[in-house]
Design an enzyme around this catalytic site. Structure first.
Site, PDB file in Angstrom:
ATOM      1  N   SER A  67       0.805  -1.216   0.000  1.00  0.00           N
ATOM      2  CA  SER A  67       0.000   0.000   0.000  1.00  0.00           C
ATOM      3  C   SER A  67       0.840   1.270   0.000  1.00  0.00           C
ATOM      4  O   SER A  67       0.490   2.254  -0.653  1.00  0.00           O
ATOM      5  CB  SER A  67      -0.934  -0.004   1.211  1.00  0.00           C
ATOM      6  OG  SER A  67      -1.838  -1.084   1.157  1.00  0.00           O
ATOM      7  N   ASP A  84       0.197  -0.029   9.038  1.00  0.00           N
ATOM      8  CA  ASP A  84       1.178  -1.053   8.685  1.00  0.00           C
ATOM      9  C   ASP A  84       1.863  -0.665   7.380  1.00  0.00           C
ATOM     10  O   ASP A  84       1.192  -0.457   6.363  1.00  0.00           O
ATOM     11  CB  ASP A  84       0.491  -2.411   8.501  1.00  0.00           C
ATOM     12  CG  ASP A  84      -0.069  -2.951   9.804  1.00  0.00           C
ATOM     13  OD1 ASP A  84       0.554  -2.716  10.857  1.00  0.00           O
ATOM     14  OD2 ASP A  84      -1.121  -3.618   9.767  1.00  0.00           O
ATOM     15  N   ASP A  86       5.219  -1.543   4.654  1.00  0.00           N
ATOM     16  CA  ASP A  86       5.997  -2.703   4.235  1.00  0.00           C
ATOM     17  C   ASP A  86       7.242  -2.329   3.441  1.00  0.00           C
ATOM     18  O   ASP A  86       7.177  -1.491   2.535  1.00  0.00           O
ATOM     19  CB  ASP A  86       5.132  -3.618   3.363  1.00  0.00           C
ATOM     20  CG  ASP A  86       3.914  -4.141   4.111  1.00  0.00           C
ATOM     21  OD1 ASP A  86       4.111  -4.865   5.094  1.00  0.00           O
ATOM     22  OD2 ASP A  86       2.779  -3.821   3.711  1.00  0.00           O
ATOM     23  N   ASP A 137       7.045  -3.383   8.575  1.00  0.00           N
ATOM     24  CA  ASP A 137       7.386  -4.769   8.285  1.00  0.00           C
ATOM     25  C   ASP A 137       8.557  -4.807   7.305  1.00  0.00           C
ATOM     26  O   ASP A 137       8.470  -4.262   6.201  1.00  0.00           O
ATOM     27  CB  ASP A 137       6.203  -5.501   7.652  1.00  0.00           C
ATOM     28  CG  ASP A 137       5.027  -5.664   8.603  1.00  0.00           C
ATOM     29  OD1 ASP A 137       5.252  -5.608   9.822  1.00  0.00           O
ATOM     30  OD2 ASP A 137       3.899  -5.850   8.122  1.00  0.00           O
ATOM     31  N   SER A 252      -4.791  -7.286   1.165  1.00  0.00           N
ATOM     32  CA  SER A 252      -4.763  -5.953   0.561  1.00  0.00           C
ATOM     33  C   SER A 252      -4.209  -5.980  -0.848  1.00  0.00           C
ATOM     34  O   SER A 252      -4.676  -5.254  -1.730  1.00  0.00           O
ATOM     35  CB  SER A 252      -3.935  -4.999   1.434  1.00  0.00           C
ATOM     36  OG  SER A 252      -4.583  -4.736   2.650  1.00  0.00           O
ATOM     37  N   ASP A 308      -2.629 -16.959  -1.954  1.00  0.00           N
ATOM     38  CA  ASP A 308      -2.033 -18.222  -1.503  1.00  0.00           C
ATOM     39  C   ASP A 308      -2.450 -18.590  -0.085  1.00  0.00           C
ATOM     40  O   ASP A 308      -2.415 -19.770   0.285  1.00  0.00           O
ATOM     41  CB  ASP A 308      -0.497 -18.174  -1.619  1.00  0.00           C
ATOM     42  CG  ASP A 308       0.138 -17.128  -0.722  1.00  0.00           C
ATOM     43  OD1 ASP A 308      -0.539 -16.131  -0.392  1.00  0.00           O
ATOM     44  OD2 ASP A 308       1.329 -17.292  -0.374  1.00  0.00           O
TER      45      ASP A 308
END
Length: 414
Positions: A67, A84, A86, A137, A252, A308
């Protein structure tokens, strides 16, 4: 020769329903002040890792994914002020000889004393938790040579000991971002309207809360097109629907794929939300009819499967399709005028969360009230007057929002 078409987009604040939706998205997304802070934290985390002997000269690339990379970050599931973010840390050299768990453990050790509230090793990344409720993350990856730019293998290992389930997972987050950007071009009119709205909130003192206190006088567009703004709303809707759900939820990155696939420049915001939702519903229904789970892969890397780990069952995907159908039916009902104004805000709160909808309503009431006090009355394109009264938020008196009492002004108590 004709000049190439350049989409301008719609000003979401020109339409009553789109204006409410835009304000909700604004309330849920990463504020510009934290957007800038996130960039600084990326750099600081990389510098810390490179100072560690195990990672010195071993970081080939350090880049945002998900995002943050497409400017679609919103508050985390079930919260209103946690975000959050990444990062992919592409590693080389010595790490190519290590198994997935060993790489994650090495990353955890290198970050153990990082100045944050806590450091947690996850199945595919290590998470830094900051005091201001931002989570970073960091996902270690190994470049898959001979493939498209930055296609990589990321680690998957639950730990604390090696398992037969440990593995490397193919991914190309970098390529997906490039694909998404190609599908969602800058819509200048829309982006500027949203950007100016942020700055007007700062200049007029109509701040929703301290999160927007540090908006600079000049900053780049944060949300550049209607598809991305609609994506934020779909993600927020998912977050609220699954706020108390203990299992995995629709990812997401899958929702981002559908936003890119369904993108149609110069659409209205409400049309774009409906279009994304309907695209997802259609694919889920097709998969379920065939007795299959939904399969969505990275359009630039077929082995990078976005679904997945979700859905785990056909029933799980059908449940999400049902939620989306209800969202579409509600928005279409509002557009037809089936939902009276006194029910609209309650409907929005149940779909997008009480706090962010109330923040949006407060901003609208304050802004409209200030406009009336300065004799700057605001009209919709169809002639409806946006009129505030004490303790309520003004709603446009147009058929698109409320049909009851057609010659009156309406307020929704907040």
């Amino acid at each position: 020769m004709n000049a190439p078409f350049s989409p301008q987009g719609r000003n979401p604040f020109d339409d009553p329903l789109d204006r409410i939706l835009a304000e909700i998205a604004l309330s849920a997304q990463l504020p510009p002040s934290l957007h800038g802070k996130a960039g600084g934290r990326y750099g600081a985390a990389r510098a810390h890792l490179e100072a560690d002997p195990a990672f010195k000269d071993q970081i080939e690339h350090f880049y945002p994914q998900g995002s943050m990379a497409i400017d679609a970050t919103i508050s985390s599931r079930g919260t209103d002020d946690e975000y959050d973010l990444d990062i992919v840390s592409q590693l080389g050299g010595r790490f190519r000889q290590m198994d997935p768990l060993a790489i994650l453990l090495a990353l955890e050790r290198a970050l153990k004393n990082y100045p944050v509230q806590k450091v947690v090793r996850q199945t595919r990344c290590v998470t830094l938790y900051y005091a201001d409720r931002m989570h970073l993350d960091i996902t270690p990856a190994l470049r898959a040579y001979g493939t498209l730019d930055r296609e990589s293998y990321i680690t998957h290992a639950k730990g604390p000991t090696n398992s037969t389930d440990d593995r490397f997972v193919d991914m190309n987050a970098f390529g997906f971002v490039e694909w998404y950007r190609g599908r969602t071009p800058l819509e200048y009119r829309m982006a500027k309207a949203f950007h100016d709205h942020w700055l007007n909130l700062e200049a007029s003192g109509l701040r929703a809360d301290a999160e927007v206190d540090d908006v600079p006088d000049q900053c780049e567009f944060i949300v550049k097109n209607t598809a991305t703004l609609a994506l934020q709303l779909v993600k927020r809707f998912r977050n609220i629907r699954y706020a108390t759900y203990r299992g995995r939820t629709p990812p997401s990155v899958m929702l981002s794929y559908y936003a890119g696939t369904a993108a149609k420049p110069d659409s209205t915001l409400s049309e774009m939300v409906i279009r994304i939702a309907n695209w997802i519903i259609g694919d889920i229904e097709q998969a379920s009819r065939c007795g299959q789970k939904l399969h969505v892969a990275n359009p630039v890397c077929a082995d990078d499967v976005f679904t997945d780990r979700w859905p785990e069952t056909i029933g799980q995907q059908d449940e999400f399709a049902g939620y989306l159908k209800e969202l579409v039916a509600g928005l279409e009902g509002v557009k037809r005028g089936d939902l009276a104004a006194d029910r609209l805000m309650d409907w929005l709160r149940s779909r997008f969360g009480d706090r962010v909808v109330t923040k949006a309503a407060d901003r609208m009431a304050n802004e409209i009230g200030a406009g009336v006090q300065s004799a700057d009355q605001r009209y919709t394109r169809k002639g409806g007057l946006l009129l505030p009264t004490a303790g309520i938020v003004g709603v446009a008196a147009t058929p698109s929002i409320a049909r009851a009492q057609p010659h009156s002004f309406y307020g929704v108590r907040i």
